[in-house]
Design a protein around this motif. Structure first.
Motif, PDB file in Angstrom:
ATOM      1  N   GLY A 189      -3.435   7.125-113.336  1.00 19.24           N
ATOM      2  CA  GLY A 189      -3.570   5.814-112.865  1.00 19.24           C
ATOM      3  C   GLY A 189      -5.012   5.428-112.596  1.00 19.24           C
ATOM      4  O   GLY A 189      -5.295   4.401-112.995  1.00 19.24           O
ATOM      5  N   LEU A 190      -5.600   6.230-111.682  1.00 18.51           N
ATOM      6  CA  LEU A 190      -6.944   6.055-111.294  1.00 18.51           C
ATOM      7  C   LEU A 190      -7.894   6.071-112.544  1.00 18.51           C
ATOM      8  O   LEU A 190      -8.556   5.255-112.424  1.00 18.51           O
ATOM      9  CB  LEU A 190      -7.509   7.025-110.222  1.00 18.51           C
ATOM     10  N   ASP A 191      -7.597   7.122-113.449  1.00 20.22           N
ATOM     11  CA  ASP A 191      -8.413   6.931-114.742  1.00 20.22           C
ATOM     12  C   ASP A 191      -8.192   5.715-115.586  1.00 20.22           C
ATOM     13  O   ASP A 191      -9.229   5.359-116.140  1.00 20.22           O
ATOM     14  CB  ASP A 191      -7.972   8.229-115.755  1.00 20.22           C
ATOM     15  N   LEU A 192      -7.144   5.087-115.447  1.00 21.54           N
ATOM     16  CA  LEU A 192      -7.095   3.696-116.237  1.00 21.54           C
ATOM     17  C   LEU A 192      -7.342   2.657-115.414  1.00 21.54           C
ATOM     18  O   LEU A 192      -7.156   1.562-115.949  1.00 21.54           O
ATOM     19  CB  LEU A 192      -5.402   3.839-116.482  1.00 21.54           C
ATOM     20  N   GLY A 193      -8.089   2.867-114.343  1.00 24.18           N
ATOM     21  CA  GLY A 193      -8.452   1.885-113.365  1.00 24.18           C
ATOM     22  C   GLY A 193      -7.833   1.215-112.263  1.00 24.18           C
ATOM     23  O   GLY A 193      -8.362   0.240-111.728  1.00 24.18           O
TER      24      GLY A 193
END
Ligand code: CA
Length: 225
Positions: free
Chosen positions: A90-94
């Motif tokens: 989730g954090l990777d996807l922004g």
């Protein structure tokens, strides 16, 4: 400030909605994947609260979609699945933050304020343009050292512009942010004009050196004189 709650569990969704409305946010909701997709494709939000496991799809795909549309909405994932993998993905996807269920509404509120502050107010508590200062945590506006009394809509409009100095804002985008997504159904935006007229008058009388300029046929733009 407008927030979208993407959450399929009705009780939780309504609880969050009531709590955020008390804090004067304009709140929109989506209870499944497709409804959420429709919302993010058609409207803009200051913050999106995003559940991961949704009827019809995954919140992670909503994040993908936001990314592919180059939307820079603040996103806080609210998920029951407290898995490190989901969080990292989730954090990777922004996504900007991640809150595991169950959580306290006070914590959610603090996280929302924090992501909005970080992205829209450059990390500062107060927002300043020219000699106008807004304290968003207590909804106060000052021109110089003097407090300016505004009604709620005037305040919301001013906050919207002050966060976007120099940017051309069209009437429907402004109306959706201040009144809610449903406002795109109205025939005309005369009600905005009336609020802006009053706001301009108050700013001028208080000696503010910012101005809301009308851009004919399009909308408005805030400039610092
Ligand atoms: Ca769910």
């Amino acid at each position: 400030m407008k927030i979208l709650i993407v959450e399929d569990e009705p009780e939780l969704r309504e609880l969050i909605q009531r709590s955020l409305e008390k804090e004067r946010y304009v709140v929109e909701t989506a209870d499944n994947f497709n409804a959420a997709l429709y919302k993010i494709e058609d409207y803009d939000y200051d913050c999106i609260l995003l559940d991961i496991m949704l009827p019809g799809g995954s919140g992670l795909d909503i994040l993908e979609r936001l990314k592919s549309m180059n939307k820079r909405e603040n996103v806080i994932i609210i998920s029951a699945k407290d898995s490190l993998e989901d969080k990292i993905q989730g954090l990777d996807l922004g996504a900007d933050d991640y809150l595991s269920k169950p959580f306290h509404l006070a914590e959610l509120s603090a996280r929302i304020k924090s992501v909005i502050r970080r992205h829209q107010h450059n990390g500062k508590l107060d927002i300043i343009q020219g000699n106008v200062r807004i304290e968003p945590d207590n909804f106060k506006v000052f021109v110089g050292n003097k407090e300016l009394e505004l009604n709620r809509k005037e305040y919301d409009i001013l906050l919207y512009f002050i966060n976007r100095p120099g940017r051309l804002i069209n009437k429907s985008t402004l109306a959706e942010s201040v009144w809610g997504d449903h406002i795109d159904q109205v025939d005309n935006f005369d009600f905005i004009y009336a609020q802006i007229k009053n706001l301009r008058k108050k700013l001028k009388e208080a000696g503010a050196n910012i101005e809301l300029k009308a851009v004919y046929g399009f909308g408005y733009k805030m400039i610092v004189e």
